[in-house]
Design an enzyme around this catalytic site. Structure first.
Site, mmCIF file in Angstrom:
data_model
loop_
_atom_site.group_PDB
_atom_site.id
_atom_site.type_symbol
_atom_site.label_atom_id
_atom_site.label_comp_id
_atom_site.label_asym_id
_atom_site.label_seq_id
_atom_site.Cartn_x
_atom_site.Cartn_y
_atom_site.Cartn_z
ATOM 1 N N ASP A 98 0.825 -1.201 0.000
ATOM 2 C CA ASP A 98 0.000 0.000 0.000
ATOM 3 C C ASP A 98 0.868 1.264 0.000
ATOM 4 O O ASP A 98 0.662 2.169 -0.780
ATOM 5 C CB ASP A 98 -0.968 0.006 1.203
ATOM 6 C CG ASP A 98 -0.286 -0.323 2.535
ATOM 7 O OD1 ASP A 98 0.940 -0.562 2.554
ATOM 8 O OD2 ASP A 98 -0.987 -0.336 3.561
ATOM 9 N N ASP A 101 6.956 3.877 3.451
ATOM 10 C CA ASP A 101 7.105 5.045 4.329
ATOM 11 C C ASP A 101 8.579 5.145 4.724
ATOM 12 O O ASP A 101 9.374 5.766 4.018
ATOM 13 C CB ASP A 101 6.166 4.821 5.523
ATOM 14 C CG ASP A 101 6.102 5.980 6.476
ATOM 15 O OD1 ASP A 101 6.302 7.120 6.046
ATOM 16 O OD2 ASP A 101 5.838 5.755 7.672
ATOM 17 N N VAL A 151 -1.959 9.035 5.896
ATOM 18 C CA VAL A 151 -3.122 8.897 5.020
ATOM 19 C C VAL A 151 -3.903 7.620 5.339
ATOM 20 O O VAL A 151 -3.354 6.653 5.858
ATOM 21 C CB VAL A 151 -2.707 8.904 3.530
ATOM 22 C CG1 VAL A 151 -2.212 10.272 3.113
ATOM 23 C CG2 VAL A 151 -1.657 7.834 3.227
ATOM 24 N N ASP A 157 -5.247 2.105 7.017
ATOM 25 C CA ASP A 157 -6.010 2.336 8.239
ATOM 26 C C ASP A 157 -5.329 3.322 9.180
ATOM 27 O O ASP A 157 -4.135 3.576 9.096
ATOM 28 C CB ASP A 157 -6.187 1.023 9.000
ATOM 29 C CG ASP A 157 -4.874 0.573 9.653
ATOM 30 O OD1 ASP A 157 -3.863 0.472 8.934
ATOM 31 O OD2 ASP A 157 -4.853 0.355 10.872
HETATM 32 P P1 IMP Z 1 7.476 1.362 6.481
HETATM 33 O O1 IMP Z 1 8.092 0.095 7.010
HETATM 34 O O2 IMP Z 1 7.774 2.526 7.379
HETATM 35 O O3 IMP Z 1 7.845 1.644 5.040
HETATM 36 O O4 IMP Z 1 5.915 1.259 6.633
HETATM 37 C C1 IMP Z 1 5.185 0.375 6.000
HETATM 38 C C2 IMP Z 1 3.786 0.194 6.581
HETATM 39 O O5 IMP Z 1 3.393 1.167 7.555
HETATM 40 C C3 IMP Z 1 2.815 0.346 5.445
HETATM 41 O O6 IMP Z 1 2.698 -0.841 4.700
HETATM 42 C C4 IMP Z 1 1.550 0.733 6.164
HETATM 43 O O7 IMP Z 1 0.868 -0.409 6.590
HETATM 44 C C5 IMP Z 1 2.031 1.541 7.349
HETATM 45 N N1 IMP Z 1 1.940 2.991 7.042
HETATM 46 C C6 IMP Z 1 2.958 3.829 6.763
HETATM 47 N N2 IMP Z 1 2.515 5.085 6.512
HETATM 48 C C7 IMP Z 1 1.170 5.026 6.604
HETATM 49 C C8 IMP Z 1 0.120 6.008 6.439
HETATM 50 O O8 IMP Z 1 0.306 7.198 6.126
HETATM 51 N N3 IMP Z 1 -1.153 5.550 6.623
HETATM 52 C C9 IMP Z 1 -1.447 4.251 6.949
HETATM 53 N N4 IMP Z 1 -0.503 3.313 7.106
HETATM 54 C C10 IMP Z 1 0.794 3.693 6.943
HETATM 55 MG MG MG Z 2 1.316 -2.251 4.662
#
Ligand code: IMP
Ligand code: MG
Length: 174
Positions: A98, A101, A151, A157
């Site tokens: 999705d 981040d 978001v 969520d």
């Molecule tokens: P990362 O490991 O920081 O890249 O984060 C990955 C996961 O964090 C994503 O797959 C989402 O499930 C969750 N996430 C990160 N940013 C958002 C956001 O803005 N809204 C909702 N879920 C988020």
């Molecule tokens: Mg995710």
């Protein structure tokens, strides 16, 4: 305190972009053994639209992950809560996310999958928030680059709410 959603990406904008991504993947994976690996739960809405925009025989599998994070911050320590149902050896995997981040989740999944000897592993993400990147990950198919806002909607969520909203929005409190 009341909450309202401010639209960031409309249903129509998302649909058009998902169609483009599907067409690109259709071109690129003509003679391959495509497996879409859907990272639960956030990617389920995106993946259901994306798979119908790909005009190829493909397999779909699901991976449940839980990231041990503080609040809305990912820690990069990713626990697999539901593993793939079949091996991916010699298959051409696209991980469907999705949102990327910090990048920690996808970096961890790339490392994990490479130990399973797929023929190739690429990443398709609907959203990317480059402002918060902690590791650099190549996103092969990207929907939209967004600014640093939390978001929701279209599968994403906030504390398990808003996944069913048909567009991407930002939660505002007043
Ligand atoms: P990362 O490991 O920081 O890249 O984060 C990955 C996961 O964090 C994503 O797959 C989402 O499930 C969750 N996430 C990160 N940013 C958002 C956001 O803005 N809204 C909702 N879920 C988020
Ligand atoms: Mg995710």
């Amino acid at each position: 305190m009341s909450e309202r959603l401010v639209n960031m990406l409309s249903t129509e904008e998302i649909a058009a972009r998902v169609r483009d991504l599907g067409a690109q993947i259709t071109k690129d994976y003509k003679d391959k053994n495509l497996v879409l690996v859907v990272v639960l739960k956030g990617s389920f809405v995106f993946a259901s639209d994306l798979c119908r925009a790909i005009d190829l025989p493909l397999r779909i599998d699901f991976l449940g992950v839980r990231s041990y994070g503080e609040g809305t911050e990912s820690s990069g320590v990713v626990q697999i809560t539901h593993d793939l149902s079949k091996p991916i050896a010699n298959e051409d995997v696209i991980i469907v996310e999705d949102i990327v981040d910090t990048g920690l989740t996808i970096a961890h999944l790339m490392d994990l999958f490479r130990t399973r000897n797929p023929r190739s592993v690429k990443v398709c993400a609907l959203l990317h928030k480059p402002a918060r990147a902690r590791v650099s990950v190549g996103i092969d198919y990207l929907g939209f680059t967004i600014e640093d806002k939390f978001v929701v909607g279209y599968g994403l969520d906030f504390a398990e709410r808003y996944r069913n909203i048909p567009y991407i929005g930002v939660v505002e409190r007043s």
